[in-house]
Motif scaffolding. Structure first.
Motif, PDB file in Angstrom:
ATOM      1  N   TYR A  53       0.813  -1.210   0.000  1.00 12.03           N
ATOM      2  CA  TYR A  53       0.000   0.000   0.000  1.00 12.03           C
ATOM      3  C   TYR A  53       0.849   1.263   0.000  1.00 12.03           C
ATOM      4  O   TYR A  53       0.597   2.192  -0.760  1.00 12.03           O
ATOM      5  N   HIS A  54       1.883   1.287   0.825  1.00 13.69           N
ATOM      6  CA  HIS A  54       2.677   2.506   0.958  1.00 13.69           C
ATOM      7  C   HIS A  54       3.785   2.618  -0.092  1.00 13.69           C
ATOM      8  O   HIS A  54       4.012   3.692  -0.632  1.00 13.69           O
ATOM      9  N   TRP A  55       4.489   1.518  -0.361  1.00 20.14           N
ATOM     10  CA  TRP A  55       5.648   1.571  -1.250  1.00 20.14           C
ATOM     11  C   TRP A  55       5.452   0.819  -2.561  1.00 20.14           C
ATOM     12  O   TRP A  55       6.320   0.858  -3.416  1.00 20.14           O
ATOM     13  N   GLY A  56       4.369   0.060  -2.681  1.00 21.74           N
ATOM     14  CA  GLY A  56       4.163  -0.724  -3.897  1.00 21.74           C
ATOM     15  C   GLY A  56       5.097  -1.914  -4.001  1.00 21.74           C
ATOM     16  O   GLY A  56       5.444  -2.361  -5.089  1.00 21.74           O
ATOM     17  N   ARG A  57       5.503  -2.447  -2.863  1.00 20.35           N
ATOM     18  CA  ARG A  57       6.428  -3.586  -2.827  1.00 20.35           C
ATOM     19  C   ARG A  57       6.129  -4.442  -1.602  1.00 20.35           C
ATOM     20  O   ARG A  57       5.427  -4.025  -0.696  1.00 20.35           O
ATOM     21  N   ALA A  58       6.710  -5.642  -1.601  1.00 14.22           N
ATOM     22  CA  ALA A  58       6.566  -6.539  -0.455  1.00 14.22           C
ATOM     23  C   ALA A  58       7.468  -6.075   0.687  1.00 14.22           C
ATOM     24  O   ALA A  58       8.397  -5.288   0.486  1.00 14.22           O
ATOM     25  N   PHE A  59       7.187  -6.560   1.873  1.00 11.89           N
ATOM     26  CA  PHE A  59       8.022  -6.311   3.049  1.00 11.89           C
ATOM     27  C   PHE A  59       9.430  -6.792   2.746  1.00 11.89           C
ATOM     28  O   PHE A  59       9.627  -7.854   2.176  1.00 11.89           O
ATOM     29  N   ASP A  60      10.442  -6.010   3.123  1.00  8.39           N
ATOM     30  CA  ASP A  60      11.842  -6.326   2.844  1.00  8.39           C
ATOM     31  C   ASP A  60      12.599  -6.406   4.162  1.00  8.39           C
ATOM     32  O   ASP A  60      12.814  -5.394   4.827  1.00  8.39           O
ATOM     33  N   ASP A  61      13.023  -7.610   4.528  1.00  5.98           N
ATOM     34  CA  ASP A  61      13.746  -7.818   5.791  1.00  5.98           C
ATOM     35  C   ASP A  61      15.032  -6.997   5.890  1.00  5.98           C
ATOM     36  O   ASP A  61      15.501  -6.721   6.991  1.00  5.98           O
ATOM     37  N   ALA A  62      15.605  -6.604   4.757  1.00  2.00           N
ATOM     38  CA  ALA A  62      16.862  -5.845   4.769  1.00  2.00           C
ATOM     39  C   ALA A  62      16.652  -4.393   5.190  1.00  2.00           C
ATOM     40  O   ALA A  62      17.552  -3.786   5.767  1.00  2.00           O
ATOM     41  N   THR A  63      15.490  -3.821   4.910  1.00  2.00           N
ATOM     42  CA  THR A  63      15.270  -2.399   5.211  1.00  2.00           C
ATOM     43  C   THR A  63      14.098  -2.134   6.137  1.00  2.00           C
ATOM     44  O   THR A  63      13.969  -1.033   6.664  1.00  2.00           O
ATOM     45  N   ASP A  64      13.220  -3.108   6.314  1.00  2.00           N
ATOM     46  CA  ASP A  64      12.006  -2.909   7.106  1.00  2.00           C
ATOM     47  C   ASP A  64      12.064  -3.707   8.399  1.00  2.00           C
ATOM     48  O   ASP A  64      12.718  -4.742   8.473  1.00  2.00           O
ATOM     49  N   ARG A  65      11.357  -3.203   9.390  1.00  2.00           N
ATOM     50  CA  ARG A  65      11.135  -3.925  10.638  1.00  2.00           C
ATOM     51  C   ARG A  65       9.646  -3.920  10.921  1.00  2.00           C
ATOM     52  O   ARG A  65       8.961  -2.952  10.610  1.00  2.00           O
ATOM     53  N   CYS A  66       9.170  -4.999  11.521  1.00  2.00           N
ATOM     54  CA  CYS A  66       7.744  -5.078  11.857  1.00  2.00           C
ATOM     55  C   CYS A  66       7.603  -5.483  13.319  1.00  2.00           C
ATOM     56  O   CYS A  66       8.251  -6.421  13.781  1.00  2.00           O
ATOM     57  N   TYR A  67       6.773  -4.748  14.017  1.00  2.00           N
ATOM     58  CA  TYR A  67       6.453  -5.040  15.411  1.00  2.00           C
ATOM     59  C   TYR A  67       4.941  -5.232  15.498  1.00  2.00           C
ATOM     60  O   TYR A  67       4.190  -4.520  14.845  1.00  2.00           O
TER      61      TYR A  67
END
Length: 139
Positions: A53-67
């Motif tokens: 929704y925000h970036w037009g891409r899947a979650f990326d473990d290299a740059t993103d964190r999820c809590y």
């Protein structure tokens, strides 16, 4: 938790696209609206929904964190008592140069089908809770 009748949130999704990293995206919902059966499926699904929704891409473990806060139990199937509990997903992307730099927090509500942007400022209780989940700093 915001309600559908809350006049301070939009009736249609209004993505705040183009906000450069670093950024924090906070999504609030109830557990029964999170798609998937297993805990791991639910987390992976929601973090991908947020990133697409925000970036037009899947979650990326290299740059993103999820809590995740309030979703409930490990890799067990959903329990009846957890069906309507409020839960939050926080996706952080990018890094900051100093501890004094506070990335913007974009707030959404997940309806089960779409993200709805919430224009109101974060409540004090949410601001306090976010302090327990510090944004990753550049070394």
């Amino acid at each position: 938790m915001e309600t559908d009748s809350d006049a301070s949130s939009s009736s249609e999704p209004e993505p705040v696209l183009g906000v450069p990293d670093p950024v924090r995206i906070l999504v609030e919902t109830t557990t029964h609206l999170v798609p998937g059966e297993l805990y791991s499926e639910r987390i992976n699904g929601m973090r991908n929904v947020i990133c697409h929704y925000h970036w037009g891409r899947a979650f990326d473990d290299a740059t993103d964190r999820c809590y995740v806060y309030g979703l409930g139990g490990a890799d067990d199937l959903r329990s009846e008592r957890d069906q309507s509990r409020v839960c939050f997903f926080l996706v952080d992307s990018g890094e900051t140069l100093s501890e004094r730099e506070n990335p913007p927090v974009l707030r959404y509500r997940w309806t089960g089908k779409k993200l709805v942007y919430i224009r109101r400022a974060l409540p004090a209780v949410v601001v306090a809770k976010l302090k327990e989940y510090p944004f990753m700093r550049r070394a």
